[in-house]
Design an enzyme around this catalytic site. Sequence first.
Site, PDB file in Angstrom:
ATOM      1  N   SER A 247       0.867  -1.316   0.010  1.00  0.00           N
ATOM      2  CA  SER A 247      -0.034  -0.083   0.169  1.00  0.00           C
ATOM      3  C   SER A 247       0.898   1.222   0.048  1.00  0.00           C
ATOM      4  O   SER A 247       1.846   1.201   0.486  1.00  0.00           O
ATOM      5  CB  SER A 247      -0.887   0.048   1.255  1.00  0.00           C
ATOM      6  OG  SER A 247      -0.253   0.312   2.391  1.00  0.00           O
ATOM      7  N   ASP A 248       0.628   2.225  -0.322  1.00  0.00           N
ATOM      8  CA  ASP A 248       0.974   3.508  -0.121  1.00  0.00           C
ATOM      9  C   ASP A 248       0.774   3.999   1.291  1.00  0.00           C
ATOM     10  O   ASP A 248       0.081   3.148   1.843  1.00  0.00           O
ATOM     11  CB  ASP A 248       0.454   4.570  -0.984  1.00  0.00           C
ATOM     12  CG  ASP A 248       1.365   5.869  -1.085  1.00  0.00           C
ATOM     13  OD1 ASP A 248       2.309   5.978  -0.345  1.00  0.00           O
ATOM     14  OD2 ASP A 248       1.206   6.730  -2.126  1.00  0.00           O
ATOM     15  N   TRP A 249       1.578   4.721   1.716  1.00  0.00           N
ATOM     16  CA  TRP A 249       1.721   4.843   3.170  1.00  0.00           C
ATOM     17  C   TRP A 249       0.283   5.491   3.779  1.00  0.00           C
ATOM     18  O   TRP A 249      -0.010   6.424   3.523  1.00  0.00           O
ATOM     19  CB  TRP A 249       2.777   6.003   3.626  1.00  0.00           C
ATOM     20  CG  TRP A 249       3.888   5.411   3.749  1.00  0.00           C
ATOM     21  CD1 TRP A 249       4.921   5.512   4.992  1.00  0.00           C
ATOM     22  CD2 TRP A 249       4.923   4.139   3.011  1.00  0.00           C
ATOM     23  NE1 TRP A 249       5.811   4.552   4.780  1.00  0.00           N
ATOM     24  CE2 TRP A 249       6.120   3.802   3.740  1.00  0.00           C
ATOM     25  CE3 TRP A 249       4.301   3.586   1.790  1.00  0.00           C
ATOM     26  CZ2 TRP A 249       6.848   2.926   3.062  1.00  0.00           C
ATOM     27  CZ3 TRP A 249       5.546   2.478   1.070  1.00  0.00           C
ATOM     28  CH2 TRP A 249       6.381   2.126   2.085  1.00  0.00           C
ATOM     29  N   GLY A 250      -0.390   4.564   4.469  1.00  0.00           N
ATOM     30  CA  GLY A 250      -1.866   4.871   5.089  1.00  0.00           C
ATOM     31  C   GLY A 250      -2.938   4.804   3.996  1.00  0.00           C
ATOM     32  O   GLY A 250      -3.895   5.339   4.158  1.00  0.00           O
ATOM     33  N   ALA A 251      -2.653   4.086   2.800  1.00  0.00           N
ATOM     34  CA  ALA A 251      -3.508   3.921   2.001  1.00  0.00           C
ATOM     35  C   ALA A 251      -4.607   2.686   1.913  1.00  0.00           C
ATOM     36  O   ALA A 251      -5.344   2.476   1.066  1.00  0.00           O
ATOM     37  CB  ALA A 251      -3.030   3.818   0.499  1.00  0.00           C
TER      38      ALA A 251
END
Length: 710
Positions: A247-251
């Site tokens: 995931s992208d960071w926090g996605a």
Amino acid sequence: MQITALTTAVFIFFASTNAAARTWEEAYEKAEALVGKMSIEQKVNITTGTGRGLCVGMSGSTTDPDFPALCLQDGPLGVRIADNITAGVSGITASQSWDKKALRKRGEYMGKEFYGKGVHAQLGPDVEVMRSPYAGRIFESFGEDPYLNGVAGVETVLGIQSEGVIAVIKHFVLNNQEHNRTTSSSTVDDRSLHEVWAWPFARAVEAGAGSVMCSYNKINGTYACESDGSLNKLLKSEMGFQGFVMSDWGATHSTVDAANNGLDMTMPGGEGYFGKNLTKAVEEGDVTEERLTDMAKRIVAAYYKMDQDDPDFPEVSLNSVNRTKAPMVDVQEDHAKLVRQLGAEATVLLLNKDEALPLPADLKKIAVLGVDAGPDPNGLNCGGDNGLACNNGTLAMGWGSGSATFPYLISPYEGIKSRAGGDVEVVHSFDSWDTDAAQDLVRDVDVAIVCASSDSGEATVVDGNAGDRNNLTLWHNGDKFIEAVADANEKTIVVIHATGPVTMPWIDHKNIKAVVWSGLPGQESGNSLADVLFGDVNPSGRLPYTIAKNEDDYPVHIDLHDTIDYKENLLVGYKWFDAKNIEPLFEFGFGLSYTNFSFSDLKVKTSDNEGELVSATVAVENTGDVDGAAVVQAYISFPESAGEPPKVLRGFDKVQIKRGHKDRVSFAFDKLSLSVYDVEKDDWVVPSGKYSIHIGASSRDIHQSTSFTL
Ligand code: NOJ
């Protein structure tokens, strides 16, 4: 599952050229053996980030069986949050080179540096197609054309992975602006998704990319990191992706949906979706253990694929919480040389009246002017990624996670002064607001070199621009400053450093004799510029995007709606300008040289071989006075019934040709190059009918055309 014969063939070709030692099959065999010994908790562990630490992302580890915590580090242009690294040419400027070999070398040296710092996965390249010139992160990827992005992405992935580092292609998919990036939902028709937005990802997957980062945005209302359509169907099934999705960071926004719909690793972790909650979901049967095993195997296989189990794999020598606490490991070698060369080679000469460039040998006095010409008075790295929202001094990279810490930065003034030598007087003024002082300074100089910039980046607000640019004008009073200098000096040369297109209201000023588009050249900026200005390097860069006459000529601005409708469909970049008959200021693919090239004798052949349905050759002659590199571009027009844009780039080659010499350049167009995505068949098909091939020096400077029928 739709892996066509063609896709498989291309994959095998890439697999054999990739220096990474193991095949996916071998890597999977080893992964199977290791993951087979893991408990549910252990498998969950390696899918779950443990927060920012030594690296911006660290995955969980296991003992008995042993699997290390993987170090994941930004970004697309070099090792972020680190010292003793090379802060090189940005993706968009590397793309300006249109040079496959140089793009590969850039990937290789970056791979070496990440490897040297003990990084398992480089969070790059970014291969998103530039949808809007305003979008903040367009400088990280390779421009407005999917084919060009695909080629540049492939070369970068192969380069990085040949050094034993996993390349993470990002951000999948339809993530094309900073405003509302975590809340907006992108919608696009399936054909455009395939032909434009997913195209470069598909090519990078064929090249063996070990990981894909899913993006922040939603796709048709579903978060990209839990989208069955984009992760399971498009990426893993259609494209045959064998690595892992992070995931992208926090996605990540769920446990069960994310795991079941294709997410394999959550980053940076700590949000609670994986970890204990994933274990519970598996125990309760909401996520099958088979799926969890697949998640773990994908991660472990990518690790084995790059030979990272080699006992010599370096220890992590980063500290992403406090950079200065990292152990000193110098990975720079002589990479600065490559950066300088690429920066010079990628420079796009946009205008050169009266042969103003290269500068004549008998110069006595030069003025170098503008905020963008000098060093940053606040120190080297104010505008990069050091928590400071600023853009002072010369611009050589954008801001955010796609930046790196400059070890040093050669400004245009320093580069020009050192190349000019002791006999030439070089005066300067780095204040772009004091037009009077600049005019006084340039009245008696032989040439006035005025530098200006336009910056953008990720998320953070800089000078009122929230990542995305508010407009396409030059910063620091740039437009007025350029005009004022040109009013006072008959030989004014404009140099632009920018993350993307800018408007040029001064372009017709009679005293502006040359415009040099430097883009974002990284730490060797001033040296690369001087190489071109003084003629040590003949510039051979070409624009990877369209520079419009007016901002309103571009179809896409920043969209503040909850739903972002990609209603331009296939008409992205130059394809819009072509279809709507809008004359750009400088078209996609444009760039001048200190020599001239002529094109002749285009020959085309068709065959039944899917790998080379059509082949073409053309003669290119260097008719000028100096050696130089031609960028020969091949555009295809599809049969009218296909509903494609007027022409699409499907091949290019950069060839060095000595003055007076002639060379032949060849192109092979495989089935995919001549296909459109048929939504009903859910497959690529070659439309029957009459095609044209156009060979030229840019998307609008076509020299040879002919037709063929398929
Ligand atoms: C968010 C960015 O979108 C992504 O590109 C980057 O790799 C991560 N942050 C980690 O810094």
